[in-house]
Design a protein around this motif. Structure first.
Motif, PDB file in Angstrom:
ATOM      1  N   VAL B  61       0.830  -1.205   0.000  1.00  0.00           N
ATOM      2  CA  VAL B  61       0.000   0.000   0.000  1.00  0.00           C
ATOM      3  C   VAL B  61       0.873   1.268   0.000  1.00  0.00           C
ATOM      4  CG1 VAL B  61      -1.719   1.321   1.314  1.00  0.00           C
ATOM      5  CG2 VAL B  61      -2.031  -1.131   0.963  1.00  0.00           C
ATOM      6  N   ASN B  62       2.030   1.214   0.679  1.00  0.00           N
ATOM      7  CA  ASN B  62       2.958   2.349   0.611  1.00  0.00           C
ATOM      8  C   ASN B  62       3.347   2.625  -0.835  1.00  0.00           C
ATOM      9  OD1 ASN B  62       4.607   1.216   3.610  1.00  0.00           O
ATOM     10  ND2 ASN B  62       3.167   2.914   3.398  1.00  0.00           N
ATOM     11  N   VAL B  63       3.568   1.571  -1.601  1.00  0.00           N
ATOM     12  CA  VAL B  63       3.977   1.733  -2.998  1.00  0.00           C
ATOM     13  C   VAL B  63       2.821   2.313  -3.810  1.00  0.00           C
ATOM     14  CG1 VAL B  63       4.843   0.586  -5.074  1.00  0.00           C
ATOM     15  CG2 VAL B  63       5.613  -0.181  -2.821  1.00  0.00           C
ATOM     16  N   LEU B  86       6.869  -8.833  -1.724  1.00  0.00           N
ATOM     17  CA  LEU B  86       6.217  -7.548  -1.463  1.00  0.00           C
ATOM     18  C   LEU B  86       5.156  -7.782  -0.388  1.00  0.00           C
ATOM     19  CD1 LEU B  86       5.981  -4.555  -2.139  1.00  0.00           C
ATOM     20  CD2 LEU B  86       4.441  -5.139  -4.016  1.00  0.00           C
ATOM     21  N   PRO B  87       5.429  -7.316   0.843  1.00  0.00           N
ATOM     22  CA  PRO B  87       4.523  -7.617   1.947  1.00  0.00           C
ATOM     23  C   PRO B  87       3.224  -6.825   1.881  1.00  0.00           C
ATOM     24  CG  PRO B  87       6.411  -6.337   2.717  1.00  0.00           C
ATOM     25  CD  PRO B  87       6.633  -6.580   1.262  1.00  0.00           C
ATOM     26  N   ALA B  88       2.187  -7.355   2.518  1.00  0.00           N
ATOM     27  CA  ALA B  88       0.894  -6.664   2.592  1.00  0.00           C
ATOM     28  C   ALA B  88       0.978  -5.563   3.630  1.00  0.00           C
ATOM     29  CB  ALA B  88      -0.201  -7.650   2.964  1.00  0.00           C
ATOM     30  N   LEU B  97      -6.401  -1.083  -1.729  1.00  0.00           N
ATOM     31  CA  LEU B  97      -5.982  -1.632  -3.016  1.00  0.00           C
ATOM     32  C   LEU B  97      -6.928  -1.157  -4.113  1.00  0.00           C
ATOM     33  CD1 LEU B  97      -5.188  -5.392  -2.172  1.00  0.00           C
ATOM     34  CD2 LEU B  97      -3.595  -3.476  -2.300  1.00  0.00           C
ATOM     35  N   THR B  98      -6.427  -0.270  -4.980  1.00  0.00           N
ATOM     36  CA  THR B  98      -7.251   0.183  -6.104  1.00  0.00           C
ATOM     37  C   THR B  98      -6.785  -0.523  -7.367  1.00  0.00           C
ATOM     38  OG1 THR B  98      -5.705   1.962  -6.575  1.00  0.00           O
ATOM     39  CG2 THR B  98      -7.549   2.480  -5.098  1.00  0.00           C
ATOM     40  N   LYS B  99      -7.684  -0.615  -8.320  1.00  0.00           N
ATOM     41  CA  LYS B  99      -7.335  -1.281  -9.576  1.00  0.00           C
ATOM     42  C   LYS B  99      -6.176  -0.558 -10.268  1.00  0.00           C
ATOM     43  CE  LYS B  99     -10.802  -3.198 -11.890  1.00  0.00           C
ATOM     44  NZ  LYS B  99     -11.986  -3.244 -12.788  1.00  0.00           N
ATOM     45  N   GLU B 100      -6.218   0.786 -10.243  1.00  0.00           N
ATOM     46  CA  GLU B 100      -5.156   1.570 -10.875  1.00  0.00           C
ATOM     47  C   GLU B 100      -3.832   1.326 -10.163  1.00  0.00           C
ATOM     48  OE1 GLU B 100      -8.159   2.828  -9.805  1.00  0.00           O
ATOM     49  OE2 GLU B 100      -8.911   2.582 -11.865  1.00  0.00           O
ATOM     50  N   GLY B 101      -3.887   1.361  -8.822  1.00  0.00           N
ATOM     51  CA  GLY B 101      -2.679   1.192  -8.027  1.00  0.00           C
ATOM     52  C   GLY B 101      -2.031  -0.168  -8.236  1.00  0.00           C
ATOM     53  N   VAL B 102      -2.853  -1.207  -8.159  1.00  0.00           N
ATOM     54  CA  VAL B 102      -2.334  -2.565  -8.341  1.00  0.00           C
ATOM     55  C   VAL B 102      -1.800  -2.720  -9.765  1.00  0.00           C
ATOM     56  CG1 VAL B 102      -2.944  -5.028  -8.366  1.00  0.00           C
ATOM     57  CG2 VAL B 102      -3.889  -3.533  -6.594  1.00  0.00           C
ATOM     58  N   GLY B 103      -2.556  -2.180 -10.726  1.00  0.00           N
ATOM     59  CA  GLY B 103      -2.137  -2.266 -12.127  1.00  0.00           C
ATOM     60  C   GLY B 103      -0.782  -1.610 -12.353  1.00  0.00           C
ATOM     61  N   LYS B 104      -0.560  -0.487 -11.666  1.00  0.00           N
ATOM     62  CA  LYS B 104       0.703   0.225 -11.840  1.00  0.00           C
ATOM     63  C   LYS B 104       1.872  -0.600 -11.285  1.00  0.00           C
ATOM     64  CE  LYS B 104       3.094   4.524 -11.586  1.00  0.00           C
ATOM     65  NZ  LYS B 104       4.285   3.932 -10.970  1.00  0.00           N
ATOM     66  N   VAL B 105       1.667  -1.184 -10.097  1.00  0.00           N
ATOM     67  CA  VAL B 105       2.734  -2.004  -9.497  1.00  0.00           C
ATOM     68  C   VAL B 105       3.058  -3.191 -10.408  1.00  0.00           C
ATOM     69  CG1 VAL B 105       3.310  -3.523  -7.551  1.00  0.00           C
ATOM     70  CG2 VAL B 105       2.212  -1.309  -7.128  1.00  0.00           C
ATOM     71  N   ILE B 106       2.016  -3.828 -10.937  1.00  0.00           N
ATOM     72  CA  ILE B 106       2.233  -4.988 -11.821  1.00  0.00           C
ATOM     73  C   ILE B 106       2.976  -4.555 -13.086  1.00  0.00           C
ATOM     74  CG2 ILE B 106       1.029  -6.741 -13.231  1.00  0.00           C
ATOM     75  CD1 ILE B 106      -0.253  -7.537 -10.777  1.00  0.00           C
ATOM     76  N   ASN B 107       2.603  -3.394 -13.601  1.00  0.00           N
ATOM     77  CA  ASN B 107       3.297  -2.890 -14.794  1.00  0.00           C
ATOM     78  C   ASN B 107       4.760  -2.588 -14.525  1.00  0.00           C
ATOM     79  OD1 ASN B 107       1.925  -2.983 -17.137  1.00  0.00           O
ATOM     80  ND2 ASN B 107       0.728  -1.125 -16.716  1.00  0.00           N
ATOM     81  N   ASP B 112      10.477  -4.199 -14.975  1.00  0.00           N
ATOM     82  CA  ASP B 112      11.704  -4.656 -14.318  1.00  0.00           C
ATOM     83  C   ASP B 112      12.085  -6.078 -14.755  1.00  0.00           C
ATOM     84  OD1 ASP B 112      12.269  -2.403 -12.940  1.00  0.00           O
ATOM     85  OD2 ASP B 112      11.487  -3.074 -11.002  1.00  0.00           O
ATOM     86  N   HIS B 113      11.386  -6.591 -15.750  1.00  0.00           N
ATOM     87  CA  HIS B 113      11.680  -7.909 -16.333  1.00  0.00           C
ATOM     88  C   HIS B 113      11.535  -9.064 -15.350  1.00  0.00           C
ATOM     89  CE1 HIS B 113      12.966  -5.688 -19.808  1.00  0.00           C
ATOM     90  NE2 HIS B 113      13.784  -4.985 -19.052  1.00  0.00           N
TER      91      HIS B 113
END
Ligand code: ATP
Ligand code: MG
Lengths: 85, 268
Positions: B61-63, B86-88, B97-107, B112-113
């Motif tokens: 969530v910090n990220v 990546l801890p909860a 957890l927002t869809k945009e936020g999670v999507g950004k981390v996954i991207n 980062d390969h």
């Protein structure tokens, strides 16, 4: 060893029963899932209309939706309370 | 190309976190750059199972909130190379957890390969579980041989087929069934649903069967994923599962009751 088999027999049923119950409940839930979104609300509306005339519980009204090849079928099954003689 | 894999179940306590830790470790051991993310907001536990609980500084969530960079929050595993955790967050805010936020981390992980991103889902069908599965390419559906777990798995399959990005795009998430806490002796005695029964009901390809094993508790006690316990039945079964996931053909083991030898039968 006959007594041993006897005890085994008793238990034999429970996993089988679990499977049968699961098959039924999951089949129902899949129908609900694949049916139109209005299905749960339709079920509630039908309930309230019937309740104007006869007292009835949730379990007595069964609304099923089935997708066919040419057309879909909405099946409505209402078990009325037992008649009093 | 990163592959995003959700470990999910609906029902709680069936072995998702145990599986996520073993799976991510197994992938990393084979040289794949892997991240494992704990989606269980408010109930962080993956860190304990991975043995990195004392190294948590920032969390997921910090990220998402921009309070830390992904690089700062990812914990590099001490034992296994290529593995990152990546801890909860322990926040009580369930909407963190927002869809945009999670999507950004996954991207960012894609950029980062990372070869694999393993998403450890919380129980239930609420936001956390939805976010864990939303971006998935593959789903490991963890099921115990028990009625409520099998039923919940079927519900989760329904969500995977309708509430994911893949489903919205008309594509589908690849589904894999993992049966855990399997007890061959109880199946043989007719007390427990068998592997074939579960397969027949759920109709999802089987990727592994993990036996009920004391080694799982030992592994969690010591904070070392059970797959690292190479002598244990559960560790070996998890290793087989990872190999199958990577495309190898590996026969299933630990499905039958171990036949005791003559002396073992006599002397226990
Ligand atoms: N194969 C196994 N043999 C024995 N015990 C197991 C096995 N798999 C998991 N367990 C135990 O089951 C419990 C729940 O496991 P775990 O935390 O992995 O489940 P979970 O699905 O992540 O739970 P939650 O829904 O709360 O996140 C733990 O005590 C774990 O040690
Ligand atoms: Mg968990």
């Amino acid at each position: 060893m006959a007594w041993f088999d006897y005890f085994r027999q008793g238990k034999q049923g429970s996993a089988k029963l679990a499977k049968e119950r699961l098959q039924i409940v999951i089949a129902h839930e899949r129908i609900d899932r694949n049916g139109p979104e209005y299905l749960p609300q339709l079920r509630r509306d039908i309930m309230s209309v019937i309740r104007k005339y006869v007292p009835i519980t949730e379990e007595q009204v069964n609304v099923q939706f089935e997708k066919g090849t040419d057309y879909d079928v909405l099946e409505l099954n209402i078990a009325l309370p037992e008649r009093e003689h | 190309m990163s592959r995003i894999v959700v470990v999910t179940s609906g029902k709680g306590g069936v072995g998702k976190t145990t599986t996520s830790a073993a799976f991510a470790t197994g992938l990393a051991l084979r040289g794949y750059k892997t991240a494992v993310i704990d989606f269980d907001v408010g109930l962080r536990n993956l860190d304990l199972i991975m043995g990195c609980e004392r190294r948590v500084v920032y969390d997921f969530v910090n990220v998402i909130n921009g309070e830390a960079s992904l690089k700062q929050a990812l914990i590099r595993d001490k034992r296994t190379e290529n593995l990152h955790v990546l801890p909860a967050s322990q926040t009580r805010d369930k909407d963190a957890l927002t869809k945009e936020g999670v999507g950004k981390v996954i991207n960012d992980l894609r950029e980062d390969h990372f070869d694999f991103v393993v998403c450890d889902s919380p129980a239930g069908i609420e936001r956390g579980a939805h976010m864990a599965m939303y971006f998935a390419d593959d789903a490991i559906v963890v099921t115990n041989p028990e009625v409520s777990s099998v039923r919940d798995s079927d519900r989760i399959l329904g969500l995977l087929q309708s509430k994911t990005q893949k489903a919205e795009q008309g594509d589908s998430v690849r589904e894999h069934l993992l049966i855990t806490r399997y007890s061959p002796s109880r199946v043989e005695a007719g007390e427990m649903l068998g592997m074939e029964d579960i397969l027949e009901i759920l109709a999802v390809p089987l990727i592994g069967v993990i036996p009920e094993s004391q080694s799982v508790l030992q592994a969690s006690n010591s904070g070392s994923p059970v797959i690292l316990d190479k002598a244990s039945d559960a560790g070996q079964a998890y290793d087989d599962f990872v190999r199958r996931f990577l495309g190898e053909t590996v026969p299933h083991r630990f499905l039958d009751v171990e036949k005791k030898g003559f002396f073992k039968r006599l002397f226990g």
